[in-house]
Motif scaffolding. Sequence first.
Motif, PDB file in Angstrom:
ATOM      1  N   LEU A   1       0.833  -1.206   0.000  1.00  0.00           N
ATOM      2  CA  LEU A   1       0.000   0.000   0.000  1.00  0.00           C
ATOM      3  C   LEU A   1       0.865   1.253   0.000  1.00  0.00           C
ATOM      4  O   LEU A   1       0.603   2.213  -0.734  1.00  0.00           O
ATOM      5  CB  LEU A   1      -0.929  -0.009   1.211  1.00  0.00           C
ATOM      6  CG  LEU A   1      -1.827   1.224   1.383  1.00  0.00           C
ATOM      7  CD1 LEU A   1      -2.762   1.373   0.189  1.00  0.00           C
ATOM      8  CD2 LEU A   1      -2.622   1.132   2.689  1.00  0.00           C
ATOM      9  N   VAL A   2       1.909   1.252   0.807  1.00  0.00           N
ATOM     10  CA  VAL A   2       2.801   2.418   0.884  1.00  0.00           C
ATOM     11  C   VAL A   2       3.479   2.667  -0.462  1.00  0.00           C
ATOM     12  O   VAL A   2       3.545   3.800  -0.944  1.00  0.00           O
ATOM     13  CB  VAL A   2       3.859   2.220   1.989  1.00  0.00           C
ATOM     14  CG1 VAL A   2       4.940   3.298   1.904  1.00  0.00           C
ATOM     15  CG2 VAL A   2       3.205   2.241   3.359  1.00  0.00           C
ATOM     16  N   ALA A   3       3.976   1.589  -1.074  1.00  0.00           N
ATOM     17  CA  ALA A   3       4.670   1.745  -2.351  1.00  0.00           C
ATOM     18  C   ALA A   3       3.732   2.277  -3.432  1.00  0.00           C
ATOM     19  O   ALA A   3       4.096   3.193  -4.184  1.00  0.00           O
ATOM     20  CB  ALA A   3       5.273   0.405  -2.783  1.00  0.00           C
ATOM     21  N   VAL A   4       2.525   1.711  -3.520  1.00  0.00           N
ATOM     22  CA  VAL A   4       1.571   2.179  -4.527  1.00  0.00           C
ATOM     23  C   VAL A   4       1.146   3.611  -4.235  1.00  0.00           C
ATOM     24  O   VAL A   4       1.006   4.440  -5.149  1.00  0.00           O
ATOM     25  CB  VAL A   4       0.352   1.240  -4.581  1.00  0.00           C
ATOM     26  CG1 VAL A   4      -0.737   1.812  -5.485  1.00  0.00           C
ATOM     27  CG2 VAL A   4       0.771  -0.140  -5.065  1.00  0.00           C
ATOM     28  N   MET A   5       0.971   3.938  -2.956  1.00  0.00           N
ATOM     29  CA  MET A   5       0.598   5.301  -2.589  1.00  0.00           C
ATOM     30  C   MET A   5       1.685   6.294  -2.995  1.00  0.00           C
ATOM     31  O   MET A   5       1.410   7.377  -3.508  1.00  0.00           O
ATOM     32  CB  MET A   5       0.356   5.380  -1.081  1.00  0.00           C
ATOM     33  CG  MET A   5      -0.133   6.742  -0.591  1.00  0.00           C
ATOM     34  SD  MET A   5       1.242   7.837  -0.124  1.00  0.00           S
ATOM     35  CE  MET A   5       1.882   6.979   1.306  1.00  0.00           C
ATOM     36  N   LEU A   6       2.951   5.916  -2.805  1.00  0.00           N
ATOM     37  CA  LEU A   6       4.052   6.785  -3.206  1.00  0.00           C
ATOM     38  C   LEU A   6       4.073   6.981  -4.721  1.00  0.00           C
ATOM     39  O   LEU A   6       4.316   8.088  -5.216  1.00  0.00           O
ATOM     40  CB  LEU A   6       5.386   6.193  -2.739  1.00  0.00           C
ATOM     41  CG  LEU A   6       5.633   6.211  -1.231  1.00  0.00           C
ATOM     42  CD1 LEU A   6       6.888   5.399  -0.892  1.00  0.00           C
ATOM     43  CD2 LEU A   6       5.790   7.639  -0.717  1.00  0.00           C
ATOM     44  N   ALA A   7       3.820   5.889  -5.460  1.00  0.00           N
ATOM     45  CA  ALA A   7       3.790   6.002  -6.920  1.00  0.00           C
ATOM     46  C   ALA A   7       2.669   6.933  -7.378  1.00  0.00           C
ATOM     47  O   ALA A   7       2.878   7.807  -8.228  1.00  0.00           O
ATOM     48  CB  ALA A   7       3.617   4.611  -7.540  1.00  0.00           C
TER      49      ALA A   7
END
Length: 656
Positions: free
Chosen positions: A453-459
């Motif tokens: 979730l964090v990685a996709v949110m950053l993207a």
Amino acid sequence: MIPELGFLSLTIAMALCILLCIYPLWGAHTGNLRLMRAAPALAMGQFVFVLLSYLALVYTSLHDDFTVAYVANNSSSVLPWYYKITSTWGNHEGAMLVWVLIQAFWTVLVAMLSKSLPWLLRARVLGVLGFLGVGFMSYTLLLSSPFESLLPYFPVEGRDLNPLLQDPGMIIHPPLLYMGYVGLSVSFSFAIAALLTGKLDNTWAKWSRPWTMAAWAFLTLGITIGSWWAYAELGWGGWWFWDPVENASLMPWLVATALIHSLSATEKRGVFKSWTVLLAIAAFSLSLLGTFIVRSGIIVSVHAFATDPARGSFILAFLLVVVGGSLLLYALRVAEVKSEGRYQLFSREVALWLNNIFLVVATLIVLLGTLLPLVHKELGLGSISIGTPFFNQMFSILLVPFASLLALGPMLRWKQNKIKLVFNKYALSLLISVIVSSAWLFSSYEEVKVMTLVAVMLAVWIVVTSLIDIGLKVADSTSILLGLKKLGLSYWAMILGHIGFAFVIAGVALTSAYSVDRSVKMNPGDIASLNEYDYRFEGVKSIQGKNFTGHAGVVTVLKENKFVVELYAEKRLYTIGKQFMTEAAIDDGFTRDLYLALGEQFDNGAWSLRIYHKPFVRWMWLGGIIIALGGFLILFDKRYRRRQAPQTTGNKGVMA
């Protein structure tokens, strides 16, 4: 006769390269304009003769001249013509000749396209490139010639090209990678020339920047296509294995990424001058280190060229000369380097500096993880393994602050910013990103891990901030199209680079978290299911290629009883080398790949198959292409277009 002409051409190119190393540097030192003006002609001459040498190798391969050891060991009469050309860089000796050719190509490009540079800087840049050319040509001629003869005893048939390299990706992957590796020598040469000249003003940064961007873009494409090749050809369904040779290309890319950001700050604001020079030295030094890793024989890898110790010793010695000499010159000159610009703590300059820090730390992590096992083993301390979990964990830690800076970057201005205005836009974009990414993942998957979730949110955050910044910049224009046009190519290059990286982050996170696979044993007519898709095994059929035979497993893919695609997963036997190879069948899509590999046949006639469902895996390679496109886009910026140069050095006492 042709191989001998190839060797002779390379020898003549070497002689011209020695003159290119001496004449312009001595001319710049003594103020002799005539010697400096000889540099472009020498650069053109050495390129022409290196090109003739390479064409001689291509000719011998296409005409199956097995009296040449390199052709006998890496080609065959039944090899398709395009793979015969590929074989010229399919092993060590030919790859080094291609390296030398690309080095000569970059050198002549600099000679032809830098006419607006002052002669003192131009001559020194070409002289440094000549020195590097001498090193690589000496190595090729003395220890790595692809023209060695097997006469009077030679085989009637060659050993064929390694089946792993008989893939479309390998036709373009190595040349692109070499264009990036060697292109960084231009950035290095500009930095050394500026140190020799003693004028580390904005001029050298301005003229070094497009060359660095071009090399970085080629390196990006090379790494991207290499990742795709590993995924498609090796049959494991993986796209990056943290292999030492993969790491050897990643390290200079990371430093080059820091360099292009630092060059931007140096060119526009006159800051980070000494740091930028150090990054230019480090980027090319890591390219040489990668060459040593690949060609010294100290590692075993599907990518590596196992060679004798003499070759590794030569490369190591050359690496020490280049790195040691450049760092010594840097140490002698660094006290004279003064940054001119002034800036506040909350500014684009500080964001770029932090960006550089994270990239350098990432490089050191890769360097440690790559070299420590090798050094440990060479010292007789036994074998240790630093594998995927180490790299993944360390890069996961760095991802959050680094991606946050990328999201913040477009909103910041040079010198100083009003914290309240930036914070409001930053908070709004973060809120939008959290909502969009949460809605996306929780509606698509039953289980959502925090890191995913964090990685996709950053993207998503990087994309949203980029779009908000574009919207704010065109808001005051009379029309949207006019506003977009006024933004400039340099700005669009930055936006494409950031959005491309966002695609890479999202692709890595999603395919890592949600890829599934299944090994099955199937008879004709059997059906196996995986992620809403049904795979019906129809049986196998014989296949016949120009230099291989084998079987193809035919599998019909259905979804909700509707036909999707028919896949052909192959098991090949290459007739000359008697090597078995698995050719995976892939149905690619924007949001998922269906990946199928054929295994062995059992005694009862059943076959083993490996089925993979890989969501969003293509986003990684799409992101790499977008990033490279941003790098190439800046080359069309009007600030870097060629202008006619004044034919003086600008110094007193120059002799015509």
